[in-house]
Motif scaffolding. Structure first.
Motif, PDB file in Angstrom:
ATOM      1  N   GLN A 181     -23.539   5.100  -2.159  1.00 40.45           N
ATOM      2  CA  GLN A 181     -22.973   3.743  -2.297  1.00 40.45           C
ATOM      3  C   GLN A 181     -21.482   3.665  -1.959  1.00 40.45           C
ATOM      4  N   LYS A 193     -12.512   6.347  -0.564  1.00 39.55           N
ATOM      5  CA  LYS A 193     -12.044   4.985  -0.875  1.00 39.55           C
ATOM      6  C   LYS A 193     -11.681   4.741  -2.333  1.00 39.55           C
ATOM      7  N   ARG A 238     -17.652  -2.105  -2.573  1.00 40.77           N
ATOM      8  CA  ARG A 238     -18.917  -2.434  -3.223  1.00 40.77           C
ATOM      9  C   ARG A 238     -18.758  -2.418  -4.745  1.00 40.77           C
ATOM     10  N   SER A 294     -19.583  -1.619   5.803  1.00 39.62           N
ATOM     11  CA  SER A 294     -19.128  -3.010   5.671  1.00 39.62           C
ATOM     12  C   SER A 294     -18.063  -3.335   6.715  1.00 39.62           C
ATOM     13  N   ASN A 347     -17.867   7.281  10.488  1.00 37.17           N
ATOM     14  CA  ASN A 347     -19.108   7.996  10.174  1.00 37.17           C
ATOM     15  C   ASN A 347     -19.715   8.686  11.399  1.00 37.17           C
TER      16      ASN A 347
HETATM   17  N1  LIG Z   1     -35.750   2.678   1.735  1.00 33.53           N
HETATM   18  C1  LIG Z   1     -35.125   2.207   0.693  1.00 33.53           C
HETATM   19  O1  LIG Z   1     -35.682   2.061  -0.410  1.00 33.53           O
HETATM   20  C2  LIG Z   1     -33.668   1.853   0.837  1.00 33.53           C
HETATM   21  C3  LIG Z   1     -32.909   1.541  -0.304  1.00 33.53           C
HETATM   22  C4  LIG Z   1     -31.559   1.264  -0.155  1.00 33.53           C
HETATM   23  C5  LIG Z   1     -30.970   1.275   1.107  1.00 33.53           C
HETATM   24  N2  LIG Z   1     -31.758   1.547   2.194  1.00 33.53           N
HETATM   25  C6  LIG Z   1     -31.162   1.511   3.569  1.00 33.53           C
HETATM   26  O2  LIG Z   1     -30.149   2.483   3.690  1.00 33.53           O
HETATM   27  C7  LIG Z   1     -28.970   1.884   4.268  1.00 33.53           C
HETATM   28  C8  LIG Z   1     -27.769   2.590   3.714  1.00 33.53           C
HETATM   29  O3  LIG Z   1     -27.773   2.505   2.278  1.00 33.53           O
HETATM   30  P1  LIG Z   1     -26.424   2.302   1.508  1.00 33.53           P
HETATM   31  O4  LIG Z   1     -25.733   1.112   2.071  1.00 33.53           O
HETATM   32  O5  LIG Z   1     -26.693   2.364   0.051  1.00 33.53           O
HETATM   33  O6  LIG Z   1     -25.641   3.622   2.037  1.00 33.53           O
HETATM   34  P2  LIG Z   1     -24.442   4.444   1.423  1.00 33.53           P
HETATM   35  O7  LIG Z   1     -24.085   5.403   2.486  1.00 33.53           O
HETATM   36  O8  LIG Z   1     -24.784   5.025   0.109  1.00 33.53           O
HETATM   37  O9  LIG Z   1     -23.272   3.377   1.163  1.00 33.53           O
HETATM   38  C9  LIG Z   1     -22.764   2.602   2.222  1.00 33.53           C
HETATM   39  C10 LIG Z   1     -21.466   1.976   1.760  1.00 33.53           C
HETATM   40  O10 LIG Z   1     -20.443   2.958   1.671  1.00 33.53           O
HETATM   41  C11 LIG Z   1     -19.211   2.419   2.144  1.00 33.53           C
HETATM   42  N3  LIG Z   1     -18.831   3.178   3.345  1.00 33.53           N
HETATM   43  C12 LIG Z   1     -19.609   3.495   4.419  1.00 33.53           C
HETATM   44  N4  LIG Z   1     -18.923   4.234   5.293  1.00 33.53           N
HETATM   45  C13 LIG Z   1     -17.680   4.395   4.782  1.00 33.53           C
HETATM   46  C14 LIG Z   1     -16.525   5.074   5.236  1.00 33.53           C
HETATM   47  N5  LIG Z   1     -16.495   5.733   6.380  1.00 33.53           N
HETATM   48  N6  LIG Z   1     -15.404   5.024   4.457  1.00 33.53           N
HETATM   49  C15 LIG Z   1     -15.408   4.354   3.282  1.00 33.53           C
HETATM   50  N7  LIG Z   1     -16.477   3.688   2.793  1.00 33.53           N
HETATM   51  C16 LIG Z   1     -17.620   3.718   3.539  1.00 33.53           C
HETATM   52  C17 LIG Z   1     -19.473   0.946   2.431  1.00 33.53           C
HETATM   53  O11 LIG Z   1     -19.280   0.226   1.204  1.00 33.53           O
HETATM   54  P3  LIG Z   1     -18.093  -0.828   0.924  1.00 33.53           P
HETATM   55  O12 LIG Z   1     -18.784  -2.132   0.809  1.00 33.53           O
HETATM   56  O13 LIG Z   1     -17.515  -0.378  -0.384  1.00 33.53           O
HETATM   57  O14 LIG Z   1     -17.124  -0.768   2.079  1.00 33.53           O
HETATM   58  C18 LIG Z   1     -20.942   0.955   2.760  1.00 33.53           C
HETATM   59  O15 LIG Z   1     -21.545  -0.303   2.608  1.00 33.53           O
HETATM   60  C19 LIG Z   1     -29.063   0.403   3.884  1.00 33.53           C
HETATM   61  O16 LIG Z   1     -28.411  -0.395   4.800  1.00 33.53           O
HETATM   62  C20 LIG Z   1     -30.568   0.163   3.880  1.00 33.53           C
HETATM   63  O17 LIG Z   1     -30.997  -0.224   5.192  1.00 33.53           O
HETATM   64  C21 LIG Z   1     -33.053   1.851   2.086  1.00 33.53           C
END
Ligand SMILES: NC(=O)c1ccc[n+]([C@@H]2O[C@H](COP(=O)([O-])OP(=O)(O)OC[C@H]3O[C@@H](n4cnc5c(N)ncnc54)[C@H](OP(=O)(O)O)[C@@H]3O)[C@@H](O)[C@H]2O)c1
Length: 242
Positions: free
Chosen positions: A137, A143, A153, A210, A218
């Motif tokens: 997340q 960050k 987030r 975001s 990434n």
């Molecule tokens: N199959 C399932 O049950 C399921 C469930 C959940 C998600 N998913 C999928 O998995 C995808 C990814 O999940 P997730 O969004 O929870 O992934 P995550 O990798 O855990 O979190 C992504 C968040 O981390 C922050 N971030 C990303 N890159 C960054 C960087 N380089 N530097 C700083 N902050 C960074 C951003 O949040 P900020 O808003 O804080 O910038 C971004 O929205 C989703 O889009 C969805 O399609 C699938």
């Protein structure tokens, strides 16, 4: 004819007992609605989001098989299925001759549940995997090291990341991980993604961002996905020790 990856994630499609989960009626009607909305004839991969505790697995896998035979998907995948469930699903789909291509599990340095059997199922069956929530997340980035940014987030209501989870104990672990990442010449986000990709059973990583700058950050993870044993041990020590 176009195609694209569609991820069905428990979209509620209609009232009543068949409006969600894993029945044939739900899966087929939800895909039909999605195809209409996207103006597509078929999708490349159709995932079943999570196992349905009230439905025989044969019913759900039968629906996936029917979808492929109807030409509405080329391949099928599942998400959130445990090791045993995945093994059973693979057996049923193999008997039906349906290509079960990929599993989408939650997996990152802090959430290791897949290591308890599921990764072995990937080795045995040859099913690929795409890890979601690779950055826990956003916790596995730099960050939150200086507090909670307003646009993050954790600062937003109605997300899965509550700011109360960002404790001083957690931040001290993240600082220690960040130091390893810096020594590797990576950002912490890049190291967290690389850590997943080091294992050949992890075919791909599903990144959520975001900002475009985060996407660019990434993608650079691919420049170094090799880890020394010392680095891996240090990461485990930081994360797994209380
Ligand atoms: N199959 C399932 O049950 C399921 C469930 C959940 C998600 N998913 C999928 O998995 C995808 C990814 O999940 P997730 O969004 O929870 O992934 P995550 O990798 O855990 O979190 C992504 C968040 O981390 C922050 N971030 C990303 N890159 C960054 C960087 N380089 N530097 C700083 N902050 C960074 C951003 O949040 P900020 O808003 O804080 O910038 C971004 O929205 C989703 O889009 C969805 O399609 C699938």
């Amino acid at each position: 004819m176009n195609s694209l990856f569609l991820q069905k994630r428990g979209t509620i499609c209609g009232r009543g007992p068949y409006g969600n989960w894993g029945s044939r009626k739900y899966l087929i009607s939800s895909l039909d609605q999605s195809l209409r909305r996207m103006k597509l004839d078929y999708v490349d991969i159709f995932y079943h989001h999570r196992p349905d505790p009230n439905m025989p697995l044969e019913e759900t896998m039968g629906a996936l098989d029917q979808i492929v035979r109807q030409g509405k998907a080329l391949y099928v995948g599942v998400s959130n299925y445990k090791a045993e469930e995945t093994q059973q699903a693979a057996k049923i789909l193999k008997e039906q001759g349906t290509p079960f291509l990929i599993h989408q599990p939650r997996y990152n340095m802090m959430d290791r549940w897949v290591e308890d059997g599921l990764l072995d199922v990937f080795t045995k069956t040859g099913i690929g995997s795409i890890a979601f929530s690779p950055l826990e997340q956003g916790i596995l980035t730099s960050k939150y090291l200086g507090g909670i940014p307003e646009d993050s987030r954790a600062a937003k209501k109605g997300t899965y990341l509550d700011s109360s989870k960002i404790t001083p104990e957690l931040i001290s672990k993240i600082k220690a991980l960040n130091e390893i990442a810096v020594k590797r010449g990576q950002s912490l986000a890049q190291m967290a993604i690389a850590w997943l990709l080091k294992d050949e059973r992890i075919t791909s990583v599903l990144i959520g961002v975001s900002k475009v700058s985060q996407l660019k950050d990434n993608l650079e993870a691919l420049n170094n996905i090799k880890f020394t044993k010392t680095e891996l041990n240090m990461i485990d020590k930081i994360i797994l020790e209380k």
